[in-house]
Design an enzyme around this catalytic site. Structure first.
Site, mmCIF file in Angstrom:
data_model
loop_
_atom_site.group_PDB
_atom_site.id
_atom_site.type_symbol
_atom_site.label_atom_id
_atom_site.label_comp_id
_atom_site.label_asym_id
_atom_site.label_seq_id
_atom_site.Cartn_x
_atom_site.Cartn_y
_atom_site.Cartn_z
ATOM 1 N N HIS A 112 61.038 24.540 33.431
ATOM 2 C CA HIS A 112 61.224 24.270 32.008
ATOM 3 C C HIS A 112 62.058 25.328 31.281
ATOM 4 C CE1 HIS A 112 58.783 20.860 32.505
ATOM 5 N NE2 HIS A 112 57.626 21.317 32.106
ATOM 6 N N HIS A 186 58.447 16.942 25.639
ATOM 7 C CA HIS A 186 57.209 17.117 26.399
ATOM 8 C C HIS A 186 55.985 16.734 25.561
ATOM 9 C CE1 HIS A 186 54.489 18.746 29.383
ATOM 10 N NE2 HIS A 186 55.480 19.213 30.110
ATOM 11 N N GLU A 325 58.118 11.832 30.410
ATOM 12 C CA GLU A 325 59.247 12.713 30.111
ATOM 13 C C GLU A 325 60.531 12.200 30.766
ATOM 14 O OE1 GLU A 325 57.951 16.923 30.940
ATOM 15 O OE2 GLU A 325 56.181 15.825 31.656
#
Length: 379
Positions: A112, A186, A325
Site C-alpha cells: 500500500h 480502501h 478494492e
C-alpha cells in the site's frame, strides 16, 4: 419561484496534524439520497450515508468519528491507497533495466505504498463543485524516489455524487519519469450499518470473475497462472453469502485467514463494467460496483482483531466489514504475464469506480438462491 436544490456541499475543519496543518472535511449531500463525507487526510471516505429499504439513512463504512483515530493507527479506513496498492514482492522490481528498491513495510514486501503511503498524506483541495452533482477534487504531489518509486507523480482524486444513489470516484496521475502506478480506495463496507452491531457474513456477494490469484503466506501471487474459481469457495459468480464458505478447509482460505485475494476481471472496454454486487438482507441495501480496473481485491476484514475502537466506540472485529478494492493485480511489476501497471511521461493513469446503490425486498433476499449478473457481465 425558487426551486430548492437537492444537492449541497459543506466544508469544515475535521482535525489538526502535529505540524499544525488543518485536516478538512467536505460533505457532499443529496437530500434525496446519499451523503458522502471526505477528509483531506488520505483523501479518505470518512462516512457514507445511504438510505435503507425504509428510507432511513445510516453510515455504511467503518472508520472514526474524530480525526485522532485516523492519526493514531494506520488501518486504511476509507483511504486512497498508493503509489502502489496491495503488495510488491521483496519490495523491489526492475524497470527498464534498472533495479528499483522500495521501502519494505509488510515483512520483506512493500504494501500500500510503503511506510508513508498516500493514505498518510494530507491532500490539497483544488476544486469544489456545488451544483446538482456536488464534488470535491483533491491533489497530492509524490516526489521522485518517495518510498523508492521513480518519478515525480501528480495525482488527483475526485469524489462526485452523480445521482441520488450513485457515488463516482475518478483518479488521475501523471509522471515525469517511467514508473508504476496502482491506486485504489480502501473503504470497509457494512451495508447493515457501521454501528449496527452486525457482521457481513450474511451479505450476499457477487463477483464477475472466472479466475482469482492464489497467494503464498506473504499474500504474494503464486508463480502460476490465475486459478479458476469454479468448484472452489472463491466462486461468487452467482451470488453467495460471504459466510457460507469462509470457514471451509481450503488452503487459500487458510493462508489468507479468509478472503484476501485478487479477482481477475474481464478487460474493460470504454466505460466501467460491472465487477461486484453486495446485498444486505437486514437493511435491503444493494451496492453495485463498476470499474475500469483489471482486478478486484476482496478482503473480508480478517485482521480486524478487536483492538480498535471505531465509530460510536464500537470495537472492530473480524468480518465486521468487507473491502471491495478495484486495482491492478498485486506484484504486477514483477510479473510480465500480468496486466501492466507502467506509466510513462505523456500518458495519464485513469481509474474510475462507480458505487451504485439500490434496494431489494428483504423477504426476497432471504429466500433468494442466486443473484443474477447484469447483462454482459461475468460468464
Amino acid at each position: 419561484m425558487n426551486v430548492p436544490s437537492v444537492a449541497s456541499v459543506a466544508r469544515s475543519r475535521f482535525g489538526v496534524l502535529p505540524d499544525g496543518a488543518d485536516v478538512e472535511r467536505i460533505v457532499l449531500q443529496r437530500t434525496d439520497g446519499l451523503e458522502a463525507r471526505i477528509i483531506t487526510y488520505g483523501a479518505s471516505l470518512q462516512a457514507l450515508l445511504v438510505p435503507d429499504v425504509d428510507g432511513r439513512r445510516d453510515d455504511i463504512v467503518l472508520g472514526h468519528d474524530a480525526f485522532e483515530g485516523y492519526l493514531a493507527r494506520r488501518q486504511f479506513f476509507g483511504a486512497t491507497v498508493g503509489r502502489y496498492a496491495n503488495r510488491i514482492a521483496g519490495a523491489r522490481f526492475v524497470l527498464d533495466g534498472a533495479k528499483v528498491q522500495l521501502a519494505a513495510n509488510n515483512g520483506a514486501n512493500a504494501l500500500h505504498g510503503g511506510l508513508e503511503g498516500f493514505d498518510r498524506r494530507n491532500w490539497r483541495i483544488v476544486r469544489i463543485d456545488d451544483g446538482d452533482q456536488p464534488a470535491v477534487t483533491l491533489a497530492h504531489t509524490s516526489a521522485d524516489r518517495e518510498e523508492g518509486y521513480p518519478g515525480a507523480l501528480e495525482v488527483e482524486v475526485t469524489w462526485r455524487l452523480t445521482g441520488p444513489m450513485e457515488l463516482r470516484l475518478d483518479m488521475a496521475a501523471r509522471t515525469d519519469r517511467p514508473t508504476v502506478v496502482n491506486l485504489t480506495n480502501h473503504s470497509f463496507f457494512n451495508l447493515a450499518g457501521a454501528r449496527s452491531g452486525r457482521d457481513i457474513l450474511d451479505h450476499r456477494l457477487t463477483v464477475a470473475a472466472d479466475h482469482f490469484l492464489a497467494i503464498d503466506s506473504g499474500a504474494i501471487p503464486l508463480p502460476q497462472p490465475p486459478s479458476e474459481v469454479a468448484g472452489t469457495p472463491f466462486d461468487f459468480r452467482d451470488g453467495v453469502e460471504i459466510g457460507a464458505r469462509i470457514r471451509n478447509d481450503h488452503p487459500q482460505l487458510r493462508v489468507g485467514r479468509g478472503y484476501d485475494h485478487n479477482f481477475c476481471l474481464a478487460p474493460a472496454r470504454g466505460e466501467p463494467r460491472f465487477a461486484a454486487r453486495l446485498v444486505a438482507p437486514t437493511s435491503g441495501r444493494v451496492l453495485e460496483l463498476f470499474t475500469n480496473q483489471p482486478g478486484l481485491q476482496v478482503y473480508s476484514g480478517n485482521f480486524l482483531d478487536g483492538t480498535t475502537a471505531g465509530k460510536g466506540g464500537r470495537l472492530y472485529r473480524q468480518s465486521d466489514a468487507i473491502c471491495l478494492e478495484p486495482q491492478a493485480w498485486p506484484d504486477t511489476p514483477n510479473r510480465p504475464d500480468f496486466p501492466t501497471a507502467r506509466l510513462t511521461p505523456g500518458e495519464v493513469y485513469r481509474h474510475t469506480t462507480l458505487y451504485r446503490f439500490t434496494h431489494a425486498n428483504r423477504g426476497a433476499i432471504e429466500t433468494q438462491s442466486a443473484v443474477e449478473l447484469p447483462e454482459g457481465a461475468g460468464r
